[in-house]
Design a protein around this motif. Structure first.
Motif, PDB file in Angstrom:
ATOM      1  N   HIS A 123      23.048  13.063  48.421  1.00 15.57           N
ATOM      2  CA  HIS A 123      24.129  13.702  47.100  1.00 15.57           C
ATOM      3  C   HIS A 123      25.132  13.534  47.904  1.00 15.57           C
ATOM      4  CE1 HIS A 123      23.140  17.346  47.244  1.00 15.57           C
ATOM      5  NE2 HIS A 123      24.101  17.613  46.726  1.00 15.57           N
ATOM      6  N   HIS A 124      26.484  13.592  47.083  1.00 15.13           N
ATOM      7  CA  HIS A 124      27.898  13.806  47.463  1.00 15.13           C
ATOM      8  C   HIS A 124      28.692  14.336  46.438  1.00 15.13           C
ATOM      9  CE1 HIS A 124      30.710  10.454  46.481  1.00 15.13           C
ATOM     10  NE2 HIS A 124      29.503   9.658  46.619  1.00 15.13           N
ATOM     11  N   HIS A 125      29.891  15.052  46.559  1.00 23.70           N
ATOM     12  CA  HIS A 125      30.018  15.613  44.629  1.00 23.70           C
ATOM     13  C   HIS A 125      31.777  14.661  45.677  1.00 23.70           C
ATOM     14  CE1 HIS A 125      27.122  18.140  43.913  1.00 23.70           C
ATOM     15  NE2 HIS A 125      27.050  18.266  45.811  1.00 23.70           N
ATOM     16  N   PRO A 126      31.815  13.638  44.551  1.00 23.90           N
ATOM     17  CA  PRO A 126      34.017  13.884  44.666  1.00 23.90           C
ATOM     18  C   PRO A 126      34.870  13.703  44.882  1.00 23.90           C
ATOM     19  CG  PRO A 126      32.444  12.181  42.930  1.00 23.90           C
ATOM     20  CD  PRO A 126      31.138  13.017  44.217  1.00 23.90           C
ATOM     21  N   ASP A 127      34.739  14.621  44.088  1.00 24.70           N
ATOM     22  CA  ASP A 127      36.195  15.276  43.530  1.00 24.70           C
ATOM     23  C   ASP A 127      35.613  17.332  43.526  1.00 24.70           C
ATOM     24  OD1 ASP A 127      33.567  16.313  41.547  1.00 24.70           O
ATOM     25  OD2 ASP A 127      35.083  15.834  39.839  1.00 24.70           O
ATOM     26  N   GLN A 153      18.884  23.888  55.512  1.00 21.75           N
ATOM     27  CA  GLN A 153      18.878  23.117  56.343  1.00 21.75           C
ATOM     28  C   GLN A 153      19.628  21.987  55.461  1.00 21.75           C
ATOM     29  OE1 GLN A 153      15.246  21.016  58.151  1.00 21.75           O
ATOM     30  NE2 GLN A 153      15.411  22.398  60.116  1.00 21.75           N
ATOM     31  N   ILE A 154      21.244  21.643  56.286  1.00 19.46           N
ATOM     32  CA  ILE A 154      21.717  20.506  55.649  1.00 19.46           C
ATOM     33  C   ILE A 154      21.786  19.346  56.124  1.00 19.46           C
ATOM     34  CG2 ILE A 154      24.103  20.131  54.296  1.00 19.46           C
ATOM     35  CD1 ILE A 154      24.615  23.372  53.882  1.00 19.46           C
ATOM     36  N   ASP A 155      21.182  18.317  55.985  1.00 20.50           N
ATOM     37  CA  ASP A 155      21.091  17.166  56.469  1.00 20.50           C
ATOM     38  C   ASP A 155      22.270  16.463  56.097  1.00 20.50           C
ATOM     39  OD1 ASP A 155      18.705  17.816  57.394  1.00 20.50           O
ATOM     40  OD2 ASP A 155      17.693  16.796  56.392  1.00 20.50           O
ATOM     41  N   LEU A 156      22.969  15.828  56.981  1.00 20.57           N
ATOM     42  CA  LEU A 156      24.197  15.339  56.823  1.00 20.57           C
ATOM     43  C   LEU A 156      24.280  13.639  57.160  1.00 20.57           C
ATOM     44  CD1 LEU A 156      27.064  17.284  58.529  1.00 20.57           C
ATOM     45  CD2 LEU A 156      26.288  17.436  56.049  1.00 20.57           C
ATOM     46  N   ALA A 157      24.547  12.044  56.120  1.00 24.58           N
ATOM     47  CA  ALA A 157      24.227  11.530  56.775  1.00 24.58           C
ATOM     48  C   ALA A 157      25.055  10.954  58.132  1.00 24.58           C
ATOM     49  CB  ALA A 157      25.498  10.147  55.989  1.00 24.58           C
ATOM     50  N   GLY A 158      24.866   9.921  58.651  1.00 26.82           N
ATOM     51  CA  GLY A 158      25.170   9.961  59.964  1.00 26.82           C
ATOM     52  C   GLY A 158      23.709  10.056  60.953  1.00 26.82           C
ATOM     53  N   GLY A 159      22.805  11.175  60.639  1.00 24.49           N
ATOM     54  CA  GLY A 159      21.643  12.031  61.467  1.00 24.49           C
ATOM     55  C   GLY A 159      22.315  13.449  61.770  1.00 24.49           C
ATOM     56  N   SER A 160      22.761  13.960  61.894  1.00 22.19           N
ATOM     57  CA  SER A 160      23.295  15.388  62.109  1.00 22.19           C
ATOM     58  C   SER A 160      23.068  16.522  60.824  1.00 22.19           C
ATOM     59  CB  SER A 160      24.656  15.346  62.668  1.00 22.19           C
ATOM     60  OG  SER A 160      25.394  15.776  61.225  1.00 22.19           O
ATOM     61  N   ALA A 178      34.464  17.853  49.948  1.00 20.88           N
ATOM     62  CA  ALA A 178      34.347  16.721  48.973  1.00 20.88           C
ATOM     63  C   ALA A 178      34.029  15.066  49.479  1.00 20.88           C
ATOM     64  CB  ALA A 178      35.659  16.287  48.233  1.00 20.88           C
ATOM     65  N   GLY A 179      33.464  14.863  49.329  1.00 24.72           N
ATOM     66  CA  GLY A 179      32.941  13.180  49.332  1.00 24.72           C
ATOM     67  C   GLY A 179      31.735  13.153  50.329  1.00 24.72           C
ATOM     68  N   THR A 180      31.253  14.428  51.195  1.00 22.53           N
ATOM     69  CA  THR A 180      30.141  13.593  52.602  1.00 22.53           C
ATOM     70  C   THR A 180      28.955  13.887  52.033  1.00 22.53           C
ATOM     71  OG1 THR A 180      31.863  15.933  53.537  1.00 22.53           O
ATOM     72  CG2 THR A 180      29.644  15.354  54.192  1.00 22.53           C
ATOM     73  N   VAL A 211      26.983  12.392  42.987  1.00 19.26           N
ATOM     74  CA  VAL A 211      26.828  11.221  42.680  1.00 19.26           C
ATOM     75  C   VAL A 211      25.335  11.144  43.921  1.00 19.26           C
ATOM     76  CG1 VAL A 211      27.086   8.593  43.475  1.00 19.26           C
ATOM     77  CG2 VAL A 211      29.208  10.252  42.505  1.00 19.26           C
ATOM     78  N   PHE A 212      24.102  10.496  43.493  1.00 22.00           N
ATOM     79  CA  PHE A 212      23.139  10.633  44.348  1.00 22.00           C
ATOM     80  C   PHE A 212      23.284   9.743  44.878  1.00 22.00           C
ATOM     81  CE2 PHE A 212      21.011  13.633  40.689  1.00 22.00           C
ATOM     82  CZ  PHE A 212      21.182  14.345  41.609  1.00 22.00           C
ATOM     83  N   VAL A 213      22.412   9.290  45.907  1.00 22.22           N
ATOM     84  CA  VAL A 213      22.212   7.789  47.081  1.00 22.22           C
ATOM     85  C   VAL A 213      20.747   7.584  47.764  1.00 22.22           C
ATOM     86  CG1 VAL A 213      24.604   7.580  47.786  1.00 22.22           C
ATOM     87  CG2 VAL A 213      22.894   9.282  49.082  1.00 22.22           C
ATOM     88  N   GLU A 214      20.673   6.314  47.207  1.00 18.90           N
ATOM     89  CA  GLU A 214      18.924   5.831  47.552  1.00 18.90           C
ATOM     90  C   GLU A 214      18.501   6.965  48.723  1.00 18.90           C
ATOM     91  OE1 GLU A 214      16.320   5.354  45.820  1.00 18.90           O
ATOM     92  OE2 GLU A 214      17.937   5.762  44.128  1.00 18.90           O
ATOM     93  N   THR A 215      19.865   6.849  49.887  1.00 17.40           N
ATOM     94  CA  THR A 215      19.658   6.756  51.274  1.00 17.40           C
ATOM     95  C   THR A 215      20.687   7.150  51.903  1.00 17.40           C
ATOM     96  OG1 THR A 215      19.881   4.943  52.715  1.00 17.40           O
ATOM     97  CG2 THR A 215      17.389   5.343  52.018  1.00 17.40           C
ATOM     98  N   ALA A 216      20.257   7.874  53.481  1.00 17.58           N
ATOM     99  CA  ALA A 216      21.814   8.481  54.051  1.00 17.58           C
ATOM    100  C   ALA A 216      22.707   7.121  53.932  1.00 17.58           C
ATOM    101  CB  ALA A 216      21.643   9.138  55.592  1.00 17.58           C
ATOM    102  N   VAL A 217      23.979   7.134  54.784  1.00 15.61           N
ATOM    103  CA  VAL A 217      24.689   5.689  54.735  1.00 15.61           C
ATOM    104  C   VAL A 217      24.895   6.451  56.202  1.00 15.61           C
ATOM    105  CG1 VAL A 217      26.447   4.582  53.917  1.00 15.61           C
ATOM    106  CG2 VAL A 217      26.049   6.297  51.898  1.00 15.61           C
TER     107      VAL A 217
END
Length: 131
Positions: A62-66, A79-86, A100-102, A125-131
């Motif tokens: 997910h992310h928090h746009p605001d 553990q906090i997984d980030l989009a892009g694999g880190s 915000a937005g991450t 905002v939930f996302v199906e998979t990491a972008v």
């Protein structure tokens, strides 16, 4: 089957359990959680809220746009997984701010207790998979 996670609207509309000038025993609040997932607003300050999150396993991408989101681990490891694999790993009494937005997801290593601060009513905002 009902998800163990609340829908975004419920999450963002949650009200604080305690008002100003109320002493909150966070250790007692944590000890009272018997579910595998509980995330609740304990207090508000200015335009932010303080949440207590007790969980096992992993949360959805997910992310928090605001709103930025500050994590402070008080028990266990997170553990906090980030989009892009880190990945960011936090031990007890370590903290980090996720801007915000991450796009991210949290994973508890065993039972994990953390305090988070974010904007009151922050959108999720939930996302199906990491972008």
């Amino acid at each position: 089957m009902k998800s163990k996670f609340p829908p975004p609207e419920e999450y963002s509309s949650e009200k604080a359990r305690y008002g100003p000038m109320t002493v909150v025993d966070i250790r007692s609040e944590e000890a009272g959680v018997t579910d595998s997932y509980k995330n609740q607003v304990l207090l508000n300050t200015n335009q932010e809220c303080m949440r207590l999150s007790v969980f096992e396993g992993e949360y959805r991408w997910h992310h928090h746009p605001d709103s930025d989101e500050l994590f402070l681990v008080v028990a266990g490891a997170l553990q906090i997984d980030l989009a892009g694999g880190s990945r960011i790993e936090l031990a007890e009494w370590q903290s980090v701010v996720i801007p915000a937005g991450t796009v991210h997801r949290t994973r508890a290593i065993g039972r994990t207790v953390n305090i988070t601060y974010e904007k009151n009513g922050a959108q999720t905002v939930f996302v199906e998979t990491a972008v």
